[in-house]
Design a protein around this motif. Sequence first.
Motif, PDB file in Angstrom:
ATOM      1  N   GLU A  75      44.550  19.524 -76.164  1.00 22.10           N
ATOM      2  CA  GLU A  75      43.553  18.601 -75.614  1.00 22.10           C
ATOM      3  C   GLU A  75      43.329  17.427 -76.565  1.00 22.10           C
ATOM      4  O   GLU A  75      43.241  16.273 -76.136  1.00 22.10           O
ATOM      5  N   SER A  78      46.320  15.078 -76.439  1.00 19.34           N
ATOM      6  CA  SER A  78      46.391  14.284 -75.213  1.00 19.34           C
ATOM      7  C   SER A  78      45.291  13.231 -75.146  1.00 19.34           C
ATOM      8  O   SER A  78      45.447  12.216 -74.468  1.00 19.34           O
ATOM      9  N   SER A 100      39.112  15.807 -67.916  1.00 17.11           N
ATOM     10  CA  SER A 100      40.073  16.556 -68.717  1.00 17.11           C
ATOM     11  C   SER A 100      39.391  17.342 -69.830  1.00 17.11           C
ATOM     12  O   SER A 100      39.854  18.417 -70.207  1.00 17.11           O
TER      13      SER A 100
END
Length: 120
Positions: A75, A78, A100
């Motif tokens: 995470e 990204s 997200s």
Amino acid sequence: MFLISKYNYFWLFLLLASLIPPVASPISSYSAPVGKGPEKFTSYESGIEPIGDAWIQFQIRYYMFASVFVISDAETVSLYPWAMCFNELGVPASAEASISVTIPIVGSVYAWRRGASEWS
């Protein structure tokens, strides 16, 4: 005007990078010492003689914490490019990034309430 000479350094780098593994592998196999004996097949535990079998079962909780760590690292990786281009991307990308981030947080809260993060 498109100049192919701009990419000469790229092609040179690609050629060198593709030649290093096939050249380095035979060199290391010929120059490495070969030692065969019973010590070669024992597990190394900080210089201490191993006691018992190396095949022990770990609790599933270790794997759960490791998977949470890997998910949080993925995470973070990204989100880093998004953070670098935050001004150019605008509000839609901000909404996508918040979604997200929210999904793993909701999953963590669910696992926490189910007792997945307790050791005993």
